[in-house]
Scaffold this active site. Structure first.
Site, PDB file in Angstrom:
ATOM      1  CG  ASN A  75       7.739   4.791  51.476  1.00 57.71           C
ATOM      2  OD1 ASN A  75       8.569   4.918  52.367  1.00 57.71           O
ATOM      3  ND2 ASN A  75       6.905   5.765  51.135  1.00 57.71           N
ATOM      4  CD  GLU A 113       6.785   8.106  47.275  1.00 53.26           C
ATOM      5  OE1 GLU A 113       7.149   9.218  46.856  1.00 53.26           O
ATOM      6  OE2 GLU A 113       5.886   7.963  48.114  1.00 53.26           O
ATOM      7  CB  CYS A 153       4.258  -0.600  49.933  1.00 53.41           C
ATOM      8  SG  CYS A 153       2.835   0.289  49.291  1.00 53.41           S
ATOM      9  CD  GLU A 200       3.325  -1.973  54.307  1.00 51.21           C
ATOM     10  OE1 GLU A 200       3.913  -1.339  53.405  1.00 51.21           O
ATOM     11  OE2 GLU A 200       2.358  -1.521  54.935  1.00 51.21           O
ATOM     12  CB  CYS A 250      -1.906  -0.210  50.295  1.00 51.13           C
ATOM     13  SG  CYS A 250      -0.794  -1.282  49.339  1.00 51.13           S
ATOM     14  CB  CYS A 279       0.952  -4.118  51.474  1.00 54.84           C
ATOM     15  SG  CYS A 279       2.221  -3.226  50.547  1.00 54.84           S
TER      16      CYS A 279
HETATM   17  N1  THU Z   1       2.978   3.257  51.734  1.00 54.44           N
HETATM   18  C1  THU Z   1       3.694   2.226  52.257  1.00 54.44           C
HETATM   19  O1  THU Z   1       4.883   2.065  51.977  1.00 54.44           O
HETATM   20  N2  THU Z   1       3.059   1.376  53.097  1.00 54.44           N
HETATM   21  C2  THU Z   1       1.786   1.531  53.562  1.00 54.44           C
HETATM   22  O2  THU Z   1       1.357   0.744  54.393  1.00 54.44           O
HETATM   23  C3  THU Z   1       0.967   2.647  53.060  1.00 54.44           C
HETATM   24  C4  THU Z   1       1.573   3.476  51.986  1.00 54.44           C
HETATM   25  C5  THU Z   1       3.681   4.213  50.872  1.00 54.44           C
HETATM   26  C6  THU Z   1       3.397   4.155  49.400  1.00 54.44           C
HETATM   27  C7  THU Z   1       3.811   5.552  48.965  1.00 54.44           C
HETATM   28  O3  THU Z   1       5.216   5.579  48.733  1.00 54.44           O
HETATM   29  C8  THU Z   1       3.502   6.429  50.180  1.00 54.44           C
HETATM   30  O4  THU Z   1       3.377   5.535  51.265  1.00 54.44           O
HETATM   31  C9  THU Z   1       2.245   7.255  50.040  1.00 54.44           C
HETATM   32  O5  THU Z   1       1.180   6.483  49.656  1.00 54.44           O
END
Ligand code: THU
Length: 131
Positions: free
Chosen positions: A40, A42, A51, A53, A84, A87
């Site tokens: 991920n 941000e 994310c 994925e 999520c 994704c």
């Molecule tokens: N996140 C992912 O990268 N993948 C997931 O399957 C669930 C959430 C990330 C998004 C964000 O950067 C952090 O987790 C918190 O939500």
């Protein structure tokens, strides 16, 4: 599955998650057997974050692959994390309902589900195929 777990764990160490502090790593196996990972990423403008994925899918497509055979996600544990909603739809573009998604914590596999279980009655490429 070990190769996917190894890659996803490594990806997780590279997560850029200064805001949520929730690091995630993902790895995919493509139809030719190659594996692709993502973490991920941000952003200070929060909605622009990506994310893990999504990163793994982008790496796979950039490598010339468009079919996902298997997927693995590593979260912080101990609670099982699942991709999520966004994704799930992104995975759907490149995977069938029976594609396995391995849900892992730092210590390893917690549960395996299928994309069809996470995204039933999904909307996919066939719905927009031109006759
Ligand atoms: N996140 C992912 O990268 N993948 C997931 O399957 C669930 C959430 C990330 C998004 C964000 O950067 C952090 O987790 C918190 O939500």
């Amino acid at each position: 599955m070990d190769d996917l777990l190894r890659l996803a764990r490594q990806m997780r160490t590279r997560a850029h998650a200064p805001y949520s502090k929730f690091q995630v790593g993902a790895a995919l196996r493509a139809a030719d057997g190659s594996i692709h990972g993502g973490c991920n990423v941000e952003n200070a403008a929060y909605p622009q974050g990506l994310c893990a994925e999504a990163g793994a899918i982008a790496a796979m497509v950039a490598a010339g692959q468009t079919r996902i055979l298997e997927c693995l996600v590593v979260g912080a544990g101990p609670e099982v994390i699942t991709p999520c909603g966004g994704c799930r739809q992104k995975l759907r573009e490149f995977a069938a309902d029976d594609m396995k998604i391995h849900l892992c914590g730092p210590d390893g596999l917690q549960r395996t589900v299928t994309l069809g279980e996470l995204l039933p009655l999904s909307f996919g490429p066939q719905h927009v195929a031109k006759p």
